[in-house]
Design an enzyme around this catalytic site. Sequence first.
Site, mmCIF file in Angstrom:
data_model
loop_
_atom_site.group_PDB
_atom_site.id
_atom_site.type_symbol
_atom_site.label_atom_id
_atom_site.label_comp_id
_atom_site.label_asym_id
_atom_site.label_seq_id
_atom_site.Cartn_x
_atom_site.Cartn_y
_atom_site.Cartn_z
ATOM 1 N N THR A 1 86.343 66.959 51.516
ATOM 2 C CA THR A 1 85.101 67.784 51.162
ATOM 3 C C THR A 1 84.510 68.563 52.254
ATOM 4 O O THR A 1 85.191 68.828 53.086
ATOM 5 C CB THR A 1 83.993 66.699 50.292
ATOM 6 N N ASN A 2 83.334 69.077 52.018
ATOM 7 C CA ASN A 2 82.948 69.963 53.303
ATOM 8 C C ASN A 2 81.155 69.369 53.336
ATOM 9 O O ASN A 2 80.611 68.404 52.720
ATOM 10 C CB ASN A 2 82.950 71.241 52.875
ATOM 11 N N ARG A 3 80.703 70.287 54.156
ATOM 12 C CA ARG A 3 79.363 69.716 54.510
ATOM 13 C C ARG A 3 78.108 70.339 53.719
ATOM 14 O O ARG A 3 76.808 70.321 54.207
ATOM 15 C CB ARG A 3 78.940 70.233 56.192
#
Length: 415
Positions: free
Chosen positions: A216-218
């Site tokens: 995933t990402n931030r």
Amino acid sequence: MSEPSEPARPLCGRRITLCVGGSIAAFKAASLASLLVKDGAEVQVVLTQAATEFINEATFSGLTGRPVLKNMFEPPAGAEVHIELGRASDLLVIAPATADLLARLATGRASDLVSTVALCARCPILCAPAMHPSMWSHPATQRNVATLRADGCVELVGPVEGVVASGESGVGRMVEPDVLAAMITARFAAKELLGRHVVVTAGPTAEDIDPVRYITNRSSGKMGFAIAERAAAHGARVTLIAGPVFLPTPRGVERIDIWSAEQMRDALWQAAGPDLAGADAIVMAAAVADFRPAAARAEKIRREGMADPLALDLVANPDIIGALGRARHGTRPVLVGFAMETGDDDELVASARRKLDAKHVDLVVGNRAEEAFARDDNRAILVGRTLLEPLARQSKHDLAERLVMWLVRQLGDPT
Ligand code: CTP
């Protein structure tokens, strides 16, 4: 995790040009400017030459944080300033409007910056006259007022009855600044997006590696949630397609939780319909994962017997907004993309321009990862085909309001 509560700033994102005429009531314009700024408006003050005899421009620049304009031929104005202000303002307020200013407006004069901006304005004009009662009741003034009313270009507020500067009583007092400010706020409480369907995506997507792990990402989702909240506040039916985030659903918003980029794509097409006619605008604030594991394992990858290094094959996810841009016919739905970058502002603008063309969208909101991710504020640059607008760092709530105002302008009047 929940959104910080924002102070009520009903005029947030609104651009108001406040033109001040040469009357003793000019001091009331200072209070008005202060009230409008407090409510979140961006206020640009224009003074007539006569106004400068009554009030100092430093008062207004101090209150609004912007240089005051007086003359179209002197810095900070430029030769086109009247056209720019006329186009960019959401409301023009002329307060106090003197008898002379009313006469100039009624006869279509363009003899100074205020009258010229009024001629160029495409937004509503609110005019608060102030003068001695005998000037107000004079047939010439009343003829000008009748002309302005008949033309329908100017909405007059007041004057009211009371004691005027000379100590005499009669009709001629400018309405009080708090009354004017309340009227202005009420006017903008109008639901400009009533009848519109706005689809917003928010947050990251998650791409499964196995039943336990994912990529995933931030992204926190705060920006997209703020846009959904603001669009709903302006009367839109809002569908919010959210990746995995821990945020409460904004009031009045229909939320669809998804996990992966492919699920986000499917939910978007479902919300907009196969011919995209079901959405008036799509705002793609989500940070979609560009890649996903080629095949998610059905079983947990175990440490024992695991290759070291372990290679993970990734395949590209669909470019969701790019496909929407290619599929739409004409200008609906309005498409807004984001560009999340890590370089400097020049690179940001260049990348936003590339994305504008590559994805066939109408606006790209350029922002930088370190200034946006997981924060409550953001610094963005708006890039459109004929727009390049670097915005000051501001709360995501305020930035969302600004974007929604841009949408309102694109979508026009629903009737
Ligand atoms: N986007 C999308 N589908 C993807 C990737 C991104 O719809 N698979 C959308 C994002 O929601 C955003 C815009 O495209 O509105 C730009 O996203 P960004 O990650 O900045 O750009 P990319 O197209 O992924 O290009 P790059 O990563 O090379 O900058």
